[in-house]
Design a protein around this motif. Structure first.
Motif, PDB file in Angstrom:
ATOM      1  N   LEU A  65       0.925  -1.115  -0.052  1.00  0.00           N
ATOM      2  CA  LEU A  65       0.116   0.080  -0.147  1.00  0.00           C
ATOM      3  C   LEU A  65       1.031   1.437  -0.008  1.00  0.00           C
ATOM      4  CD1 LEU A  65      -2.900  -0.881   2.615  1.00  0.00           C
ATOM      5  CD2 LEU A  65      -3.018  -0.835   0.034  1.00  0.00           C
ATOM      6  N   PRO A  66       0.212   2.522  -0.311  1.00  0.00           N
ATOM      7  CA  PRO A  66       1.075   3.589  -0.298  1.00  0.00           C
ATOM      8  C   PRO A  66       1.283   3.916   1.214  1.00  0.00           C
ATOM      9  CG  PRO A  66      -0.959   3.887  -1.719  1.00  0.00           C
ATOM     10  CD  PRO A  66      -1.035   2.683  -1.054  1.00  0.00           C
ATOM     11  N   LYS A  67       2.638   4.427   1.409  1.00  0.00           N
ATOM     12  CA  LYS A  67       2.963   4.669   2.734  1.00  0.00           C
ATOM     13  C   LYS A  67       2.063   5.778   3.458  1.00  0.00           C
ATOM     14  CE  LYS A  67       6.847   6.803   5.333  1.00  0.00           C
ATOM     15  NZ  LYS A  67       8.238   7.407   4.977  1.00  0.00           N
ATOM     16  N   PRO A  68       1.571   5.282   4.603  1.00  0.00           N
ATOM     17  CA  PRO A  68       0.524   6.287   5.269  1.00  0.00           C
ATOM     18  C   PRO A  68       1.561   7.351   6.095  1.00  0.00           C
ATOM     19  CG  PRO A  68       0.798   4.254   6.448  1.00  0.00           C
ATOM     20  CD  PRO A  68       1.592   4.217   5.180  1.00  0.00           C
ATOM     21  N   GLU A  69       0.820   8.113   6.942  1.00  0.00           N
ATOM     22  CA  GLU A  69       1.565   8.924   7.875  1.00  0.00           C
ATOM     23  C   GLU A  69       1.661   8.238   9.464  1.00  0.00           C
ATOM     24  OE1 GLU A  69       1.020  13.364   7.189  1.00  0.00           O
ATOM     25  OE2 GLU A  69      -0.795  12.423   6.164  1.00  0.00           O
TER      26      GLU A  69
END
Length: 401
Positions: free
Chosen positions: A98-102
């Protein structure tokens, strides 16, 4: 802020599980944040089930990545463990792509979700917050389910590793916070954010006096819940000739068959069973009741529980009867909105039911104060805001380092 929410049992609209994760996520999206939910289809209604291995859906602005991993509370212990591990394995494979979350918010039971949060946090170098729905391995040890010393020590080490890696730990009750602190977690790292209730979904009902007093139990009927005591209470009241007090058990779980079998053996006639219904319909059942009951098996470790029904009863204006002590008993006494007995004290529970059944005005006053307690302490709107503030604080600290 982009939040990756890890929760094996996300309950979308129409599902029969706890919809707290849905409501928290909705509040965070409404506040302008992005929420990606990584979950399973375990508590999805049939209309949302699918055949493929996973599917991405959207609910009220929440991106939900659902893995087709089955789970039901009625499963045997081995089956449930396999479901935990299967979700962990597949969620790790999916999650790392997945795209990197914060920031990551990992809600556990089971503890494998906490480990998933720890590993993804390490991979992306982003902070994660660990929410403990049940404190492991304290609960299975306290219930005598884990007797192997090596396994107990291994689980303790694994859990402590998760606590240490988390930027903050969320406990769902004061009792759970105390259990977590005994693991050596710093006090300033542990935050109590109750399970809570939706005050709009469970409106206050001023109940009229009726010929019968209706006592209700809702939710999971599992070994930990000890719902067999309700059958014992029914039998005792039946022997006293109190057919005016009727009981309903609404829900399912791995102990339901045993509870139903006990009811049949004792020939109780003042108890009916209703199958699990979507969460949206539970409020109607509570509105038709006069007393709400929460029971747990006589294991002291369970006094720290944060059962949904406790909060929903209060919101609906039901006086609450519990068969244990701990933090909930203290709230019931402080706000005079329910009655408690000692664990294992059947007669004490019977007496509490009779006291409420015989005094409608007492019930109404208790219910009114219970609603006040729910509004002051257990409103999910405020709980969502509190957790969001915690996430923002954790993220700000991580950025400033």
């Amino acid at each position: 802020m982009h939040i990756l929410y890890l929760h094996q049992y996300f309950c979308p609209p129409g599902g029969s599980g706890n919809n707290r994760s849905m409501e928290l996520s909705q509040a965070w999206v409404a506040a302008g944040h992005q929420v990606t939910m990584l979950t399973s289809t375990a508590y999805f209604p049939d209309a949302l089930k699918f055949a493929e291995s996973h599917r991405t859906m959207h609910f009220a602005g929440i991106e939900v990545i659902a893995l087709n991993v089955d789970y039901a509370h009625r499963m045997g212990f081995g089956q449930r463990v396999r479901a935990f591990l299967e979700f962990y394995r597949r969620a790790w494979t999916t999650g790392k792509r997945l795209p990197k979350p914060e920031i990551i918010y990992a809600s556990s039971t089971p503890p494998t979700v906490g480990e998933l949060g720890r590993r993804l946090s390490s991979r992306w170098k982003v902070p994660f917050v660990f929410e403990t729905v049940d404190v492991w391995p304290d609960v299975p040890i306290g219930m005598g389910m884990l007797r192997n010393g090596l396994l107990r020590r291994w689980l303790d080490r694994r859990t402590n590793k998760i606590y240490a890696a988390a930027a903050a730990v969320v406990a769902l009750s004061d009792g759970m916070k105390d259990q977590i602190l005994r693991h050596g977690v710093p006090r300033n790292k542990v935050h109590v954010c109750y399970n809570g209730t939706n005050l709009e979904a469970f409106p206050f009902v001023a109940r009229a006096v009726r010929a019968h007093t209706h006592v209700i139990y809702t939710g999971t009927v599992g070994r930990a819940n000890g719902a067999g005591v309700i059958v014992q209470v029914c039998k005792r009241l039946q022997a006293l000739g109190r057919d005016d007090i009727q009981f309903t058990i609404l829900g399912g779980g791995n102990d339901l068959d045993n509870v139903q079998r006990l009811a049949a053996e004792l020939l109780v006639t003042n108890l009916k069973f209703v199958q699990t219904v979507p969460k949206e319909l539970v409020a109607d059942f509570l509105a038709s009741a006069d007393i709400g009951v929460v029971t747990f098996a006589p294991f002291p470790v369970l006094e720290a529980n944060s059962a949904n029904k406790f909060y929903d009863y209060l919101a609906s204006g039901l006086p609450v009867v519990i068969n244990y002590q701990g933090w909930q008993a203290r709230y019931l006494e402080e706000y005079a909105c329910g009655l408690s007995s000692q664990m294992g004290d059947l007669e004490g529970m019977v007496d509490n039911i009779l006291r409420l059944a015989d005094d409608p005005q007492f019930r109404l006053e208790m219910g009114t104060r219970g609603r006040q307690l729910a509004a002051e302490k257990f409103d999910r709107v405020q709980i969502a805001a509190d957790i969001l503030a915690l996430l923002q604080s954790v993220l700000d600290q991580a950025v400033s380092r």
